[in-house]
Structure formats: structure tokens, C-alpha cells
Write a protein that holds these residues in place. Sequence first.
Motif: not given
Length: 128
Positions: A71-72, A95-105, A109-119
Motif C-alpha cells: 500500500s505505498c 537498490n534504492g527502492t523506497i521501503c518503509h518510507g525511505h531509501k536504504q543506503k 540495509e536493504k536486504i535485511e528489510i527484504c528478508y523480513n518482507c512478504e514480497v
Amino acid sequence: MESKNFLDFRKRLGRTQKELAALLGVSLGAVSSYEQNTRAVPPHIERHILYLISLKQHPNAPFEKCWKMLSCPKEQREHCPAWEFKSGTQCWLINGTICHGHKQKTWREKIEICYNCEVLQRVLRKTE
């Protein structure tokens, strides 16, 4: 990526170490060292193996796009590379996708969020 995950993914791909090394464009020694945890799995190898898993397990899966699933808001998705490149089922690769309201540097950082994301989790689920 932890060594046990790397080994599990290799087995799920149905490849020997030598075969996976050829697919990834690395040496047999590199694959062995990733599995034995004597060498860290580089980000580009982690991306590559996740991509191969996604193709192997769900070659034609009609997954819902990430921006719908999460629901972005319109103003956020219009600035997101996943939206720009119409890659809402493989946002975890970009890289550079906007997840949880901001871009991961960084990739880490990004993949740690992704591993916990339903996508990404739906892609990694084993099919029966």
C-alpha cells in the motif's frame, strides 16, 4: 547471506558446487568457502542466487506488485526504482527502492528489510 542459507539455496536449485560456481561466474573454491563460512557471500552473488531461486521456484507466478501489496502512497512509489522499472515482483533486486518510507543506503540495509518482507518471502517459499 549466511552460509547455511547459501547451501540451502544451492540444494534447492539442484546444483553441485561446481555447477553453481559456473552459474554464478565464480570459482568452485569460492562456492565452497561461502558454504563453509570462511568467506562472506558478496552482495552481487547474494542477488544472483536469489534471482535464480525466484526463477526456479516461481517461473510464471502472477504475484501482486510490491506497491500494491505494501500500500505505498502514490507520491512515494513515483520516486521508487521498482515502480519506474515496473519491477514490483522483484523490488528486492533493485537498490534504492523506497521501503518503509525511505531509501536504504546499502545493499546490506536493504536486504535485511527484504528478508523480513512478504514480497521476498513469497518468492523464497518452497513450492510443493
